[in-house]
Design a protein around this motif. Structure first.
Motif, PDB file in Angstrom:
ATOM      1  N   PRO A   1       9.269  -7.263   8.320  1.00  0.00           N
ATOM      2  CA  PRO A   1       8.853  -8.664   8.347  1.00  0.00           C
ATOM      3  C   PRO A   1      10.007  -9.554   8.810  1.00  0.00           C
ATOM      4  O   PRO A   1      11.177  -9.235   8.578  1.00  0.00           O
ATOM      5  CB  PRO A   1       8.482  -8.965   6.884  1.00  0.00           C
ATOM      6  CG  PRO A   1       8.315  -7.632   6.230  1.00  0.00           C
ATOM      7  CD  PRO A   1       9.224  -6.701   6.957  1.00  0.00           C
TER       8      PRO A   1
ATOM      9  N   ASP B   1       0.845   3.572   5.517  1.00  0.00           N
ATOM     10  CA  ASP B   1       0.964   2.146   5.825  1.00  0.00           C
ATOM     11  C   ASP B   1       1.978   1.900   6.932  1.00  0.00           C
ATOM     12  O   ASP B   1       1.800   0.985   7.755  1.00  0.00           O
ATOM     13  CB  ASP B   1       1.364   1.379   4.569  1.00  0.00           C
ATOM     14  CG  ASP B   1       0.223   1.269   3.561  1.00  0.00           C
ATOM     15  OD1 ASP B   1      -0.895   1.720   3.885  1.00  0.00           O
ATOM     16  OD2 ASP B   1       0.452   0.738   2.456  1.00  0.00           O
TER      17      ASP B   1
ATOM     18  N   CYS C   1       8.216  -2.366  11.732  1.00  0.00           N
ATOM     19  CA  CYS C   1       7.613  -2.582  10.415  1.00  0.00           C
ATOM     20  C   CYS C   1       8.288  -3.691   9.615  1.00  0.00           C
ATOM     21  O   CYS C   1       7.860  -3.980   8.499  1.00  0.00           O
ATOM     22  CB  CYS C   1       7.681  -1.291   9.601  1.00  0.00           C
ATOM     23  SG  CYS C   1       6.893   0.128  10.377  1.00  0.00           S
TER      24      CYS C   1
ATOM     25  N   TRP D   1       6.214  -3.251   2.414  1.00  0.00           N
ATOM     26  CA  TRP D   1       6.554  -3.003   1.009  1.00  0.00           C
ATOM     27  C   TRP D   1       7.321  -1.707   0.831  1.00  0.00           C
ATOM     28  O   TRP D   1       8.157  -1.566  -0.075  1.00  0.00           O
ATOM     29  CB  TRP D   1       5.285  -2.968   0.143  1.00  0.00           C
ATOM     30  CG  TRP D   1       4.391  -1.786   0.431  1.00  0.00           C
ATOM     31  CD1 TRP D   1       3.378  -1.737   1.340  1.00  0.00           C
ATOM     32  CD2 TRP D   1       4.447  -0.499  -0.187  1.00  0.00           C
ATOM     33  NE1 TRP D   1       2.783  -0.493   1.345  1.00  0.00           N
ATOM     34  CE2 TRP D   1       3.426   0.291   0.409  1.00  0.00           C
ATOM     35  CE3 TRP D   1       5.242   0.071  -1.172  1.00  0.00           C
ATOM     36  CZ2 TRP D   1       3.187   1.613   0.041  1.00  0.00           C
ATOM     37  CZ3 TRP D   1       5.011   1.389  -1.534  1.00  0.00           C
ATOM     38  CH2 TRP D   1       4.000   2.149  -0.938  1.00  0.00           C
TER      39      TRP D   1
ATOM     40  N   GLN E   1      11.347 -12.241   7.711  1.00  0.00           N
ATOM     41  CA  GLN E   1      12.267 -12.727   6.687  1.00  0.00           C
ATOM     42  C   GLN E   1      13.289 -11.680   6.253  1.00  0.00           C
ATOM     43  O   GLN E   1      14.313 -12.015   5.643  1.00  0.00           O
ATOM     44  CB  GLN E   1      11.501 -13.249   5.463  1.00  0.00           C
ATOM     45  CG  GLN E   1      10.753 -12.204   4.652  1.00  0.00           C
ATOM     46  CD  GLN E   1       9.341 -11.937   5.163  1.00  0.00           C
ATOM     47  OE1 GLN E   1       9.016 -12.281   6.305  1.00  0.00           O
ATOM     48  NE2 GLN E   1       8.514 -11.335   4.319  1.00  0.00           N
TER      49      GLN E   1
ATOM     50  N   ASP F   1       1.014  -0.054  10.330  1.00  0.00           N
ATOM     51  CA  ASP F   1       1.729  -1.264  10.739  1.00  0.00           C
ATOM     52  C   ASP F   1       2.247  -1.151  12.174  1.00  0.00           C
ATOM     53  O   ASP F   1       2.241  -2.130  12.923  1.00  0.00           O
ATOM     54  CB  ASP F   1       2.888  -1.541   9.782  1.00  0.00           C
ATOM     55  CG  ASP F   1       2.417  -2.069   8.430  1.00  0.00           C
ATOM     56  OD1 ASP F   1       1.237  -2.459   8.330  1.00  0.00           O
ATOM     57  OD2 ASP F   1       3.237  -2.080   7.481  1.00  0.00           O
TER      58      ASP F   1
ATOM     59  N   ASP G   1       0.379  -3.628  -5.878  1.00  0.00           N
ATOM     60  CA  ASP G   1      -0.890  -4.310  -5.615  1.00  0.00           C
ATOM     61  C   ASP G   1      -0.655  -5.816  -5.730  1.00  0.00           C
ATOM     62  O   ASP G   1      -0.337  -6.313  -6.811  1.00  0.00           O
ATOM     63  CB  ASP G   1      -1.950  -3.849  -6.617  1.00  0.00           C
ATOM     64  CG  ASP G   1      -3.338  -4.415  -6.294  1.00  0.00           C
ATOM     65  OD1 ASP G   1      -3.533  -4.863  -5.144  1.00  0.00           O
ATOM     66  OD2 ASP G   1      -4.188  -4.410  -7.201  1.00  0.00           O
ATOM     67  N   PRO G   2      -0.736  -6.542  -4.611  1.00  0.00           N
ATOM     68  CA  PRO G   2      -1.159  -6.104  -3.275  1.00  0.00           C
ATOM     69  C   PRO G   2      -0.019  -5.429  -2.514  1.00  0.00           C
ATOM     70  O   PRO G   2       1.147  -5.570  -2.889  1.00  0.00           O
ATOM     71  CB  PRO G   2      -1.558  -7.416  -2.603  1.00  0.00           C
ATOM     72  CG  PRO G   2      -0.642  -8.430  -3.234  1.00  0.00           C
ATOM     73  CD  PRO G   2      -0.489  -7.996  -4.663  1.00  0.00           C
ATOM     74  N   ARG G   3      -0.371  -4.715  -1.453  1.00  0.00           N
ATOM     75  CA  ARG G   3       0.619  -4.066  -0.604  1.00  0.00           C
ATOM     76  C   ARG G   3       0.969  -5.024   0.545  1.00  0.00           C
ATOM     77  O   ARG G   3       0.255  -5.119   1.528  1.00  0.00           O
ATOM     78  CB  ARG G   3       0.089  -2.741  -0.050  1.00  0.00           C
ATOM     79  CG  ARG G   3      -0.345  -1.770  -1.113  1.00  0.00           C
ATOM     80  CD  ARG G   3      -0.466  -0.352  -0.603  1.00  0.00           C
ATOM     81  NE  ARG G   3      -1.219  -0.204   0.612  1.00  0.00           N
ATOM     82  CZ  ARG G   3      -2.542  -0.033   0.683  1.00  0.00           C
ATOM     83  NH1 ARG G   3      -3.260  -0.021  -0.442  1.00  0.00           N
ATOM     84  NH2 ARG G   3      -3.147   0.142   1.835  1.00  0.00           N
ATOM     85  N   GLU G   4       2.090  -5.688   0.408  1.00  0.00           N
ATOM     86  CA  GLU G   4       2.529  -6.618   1.446  1.00  0.00           C
ATOM     87  C   GLU G   4       3.123  -5.858   2.624  1.00  0.00           C
ATOM     88  O   GLU G   4       3.511  -4.686   2.503  1.00  0.00           O
ATOM     89  CB  GLU G   4       3.555  -7.590   0.867  1.00  0.00           C
ATOM     90  CG  GLU G   4       3.008  -8.459  -0.272  1.00  0.00           C
ATOM     91  CD  GLU G   4       4.065  -9.374  -0.846  1.00  0.00           C
ATOM     92  OE1 GLU G   4       5.238  -9.247  -0.440  1.00  0.00           O
ATOM     93  OE2 GLU G   4       3.722 -10.218  -1.696  1.00  0.00           O
ATOM     94  N   GLN G   5       3.226  -6.542   3.764  1.00  0.00           N
ATOM     95  CA  GLN G   5       3.791  -5.894   4.949  1.00  0.00           C
ATOM     96  C   GLN G   5       5.206  -5.411   4.653  1.00  0.00           C
ATOM     97  O   GLN G   5       6.038  -6.154   4.143  1.00  0.00           O
ATOM     98  CB  GLN G   5       3.825  -6.852   6.135  1.00  0.00           C
ATOM     99  CG  GLN G   5       4.405  -6.212   7.399  1.00  0.00           C
ATOM    100  CD  GLN G   5       4.623  -7.218   8.519  1.00  0.00           C
ATOM    101  OE1 GLN G   5       4.362  -8.405   8.345  1.00  0.00           O
ATOM    102  NE2 GLN G   5       5.081  -6.739   9.659  1.00  0.00           N
TER     103      GLN G   5
END
Length: 337
Positions: free
Chosen positions: A312, A177, A310, A146, A314, A181, A140-144
Motif C-alpha cells: 500500500p 491474497d 502488494c 495485511w 502508506q 493482489d 478480519d477484515p483483511r486489508e490490502q
C-alpha cells in the motif's frame, strides 16, 4: 521368549541332510529354517538327554516330520508345540503349513523388533529456540497487504537480502491474497504467457500462471538449461555480475508475457529479463512483484511498463528505507507477536 540358535553350517550344507528333507521343502524360509512345511526351533534339552562331549546332538536329531502337520493336536496352529523326532527325542517346535504363516510366526520369534508397536510421537519441542509460525490466524477484515507483516527481517548480516518475503508463502490465506493482489492490475488484459525469474520468482510466477490458466516460462541463471538458449548479462541487487538465460524456442513475435519476480530492488534483474523477451519479438504485458522499490531502476520500470505490487502507498517509505515497523514485534524464535 526362547532364543533361537541356528543349526551349524555343516548341518545346512550336508548332502545327506538335504536328502532326508521332505520333497515339498524346496523353498527358503527365514534364517535357520530349512523346511517349507516346518521350521525347527531347538529348545534346551534336559541335562541327561544331551549328547556326549564332542558329538553334535543336532546332527542326528533334526529331521523333518514324515507328513505335513505332524504336530501335537492340542497346540495352536502355527506354533504347535513339542514334537519327538529321532532317537534321543530332542524337542523342537513345528512352525506350520503355509510359507507366509511360517514367515509371520518366525518374525514374532526371531525378529520381535520388526513387529513392536511404534513409539508415540514426540511432543512439541519445549526448546525456547524452537521456531514456530501461526498458520491459522487471519485478520478480519483483511486489508490490502495485511500479510506483509509476516515477512521476516534479515538476522544473518549484509550478505543476505534485508528481509525474507517467502515467509508469507507458508500461510495459505496470505499466499492466496498476495497472488490476488498482484493480479488485480492485470484482470482482463491479454496475457499469453507468464515468466518467472530465477529463483524466487518461480513461486509467484507459477501460482499466477495457474490462476490465469496460462503457461509458465522459467528464466534461469546461466548454466542450468540443456537446450539452445539466449543469454543476457546483468547485475543483481548486490551489484554482482551474473548472466541470465532463457530457452530460445518459447517466445514468438507478438507473444504477450507477464514477468514475475519476488522482489525488485535495483531493477537490474528485471530489466535483463525484459531484454530477453523483447529481443525475441515478445511484448511485455507487465511486471509483478511483492514490492517494486522506488530505487532508480525501480522508478524506471514503473515509468516504462505496466506494473503491480502488494505494498500500500502508506507503507512504501518503510520499504524504501529497508525497515518495517512490523520488525519491532518480530521474535526470531516465534514470529510476529
Amino acid at each position: 521368549m526362547e532364543v533361537f540358535t541356528p543349526p551349524s553350517a555343516g548341518l545346512l550344507s550336508s548332502p545327506s541332510k538335504r536328502a532326508m528333507m521332505h520333497p515339498r521343502e524346496a523353498f527358503r524360509v527365514p534364517y535357520g529354517c530349512r523346511s517349507r512345511q516346518a521350521a525347527f526351533l531347538p529348545l534346551e534339552q534336559p541335562e541327561d538327554e544331551r549328547a556326549p562331549s564332542g558329538q553334535s546332538s543336532l546332527s542326528k536329531k533334526l529331521r523333518p516330520p514324515s507328513r505335513v502337520n505332524e504336530v501335537t493336536p492340542a497346540c495352536p496352529r502355527g506354533l504347535e508345540g513339542p514334537l519327538q523326532t529321532g532317537s534321543g527325542a530332542e524337542l523342537v517346535h513345528v512352525v506350520s503349513v503355509r510359507p507366509e504363516e511360517a514367515w509371520e510366526e518366525a518374525k514374532v520369534r526371531l525378529f520381535p523388533a520388526l513387529i513392536s508397536p511404534p513409539l508415540p510421537a514426540s511432543p512439541p519441542s519445549a526448546d525456547p529456540n524452537h521456531v514456530s509460525m501461526d498458520l491459522k490466524h487471519v485478520p478480519d477484515p483483511r486489508e490490502q497487504g495485511w500479510y506483509l507483516g509476516l515477512m521476516a527481517p534479515n538476522i544473518k548480516g549484509p550478505s543476505f537480502a534485508w528481509l525474507d518475503p517467502s515467509r508469507l508463502y507458508c500461510h495459505p490465506q496470505a499466499f492466496q491474497d498476495c497472488v490476488e493482489d498482484l493480479l488485480k492490475t492485470f484482470r482482463g488484459d491479454p496475457i499469453d504467457l507468464v515468466a518467472g525469474i530465477d529463483a524466487m520468482g518461480f513461486i509467484l510466477g507459477a501460482a499466477i500462471a495457474h490462476t490465469l490458466k496460462k503457461g509458465f516460462l522459467a528464466i534461469r541463471k546461466a548454466g542450468h538449461l540443456c537446450v539452445k538458449t539466449l543469454s543476457k548479462p546483468y547485475k543483481d541487487y548486490q551489484a554482482r555480475e551474473k548472466v541470465m538465460e532463457m530457452r530460445a524456442d518459447a517466445i514468438s513475435p507478438g507473444l504477450r508475457v507477464l514477468l514475475v519476480d519476488q522482489w525488485v530492488e535495483t531493477g537490474g534483474t528485471m530489466r535483463s529479463a525484459i531484454h530477453l523477451v523483447e529481443e525475441q519479438g515478445g511484448l511485455v504485458a507487465g511486471i509483478a512483484a511483492i514490492c517494486v522499490e522506488d530505487s532508480e531502476g525501480g522508478l524506471w520500470l514503473k515509468d516504462h511498463y505496466k506494473w503491480a505490487h502488494c505494498v500500500p502507498p502508506q507503507l512504501m517509505p518503510q520499504f524504501n528505507a529497508h525497515w518495517l515497523d512490523s520488525f519491532q514485534a518480530f521474535n526470531p524464535n516465534q514470529g510476529p507477536q
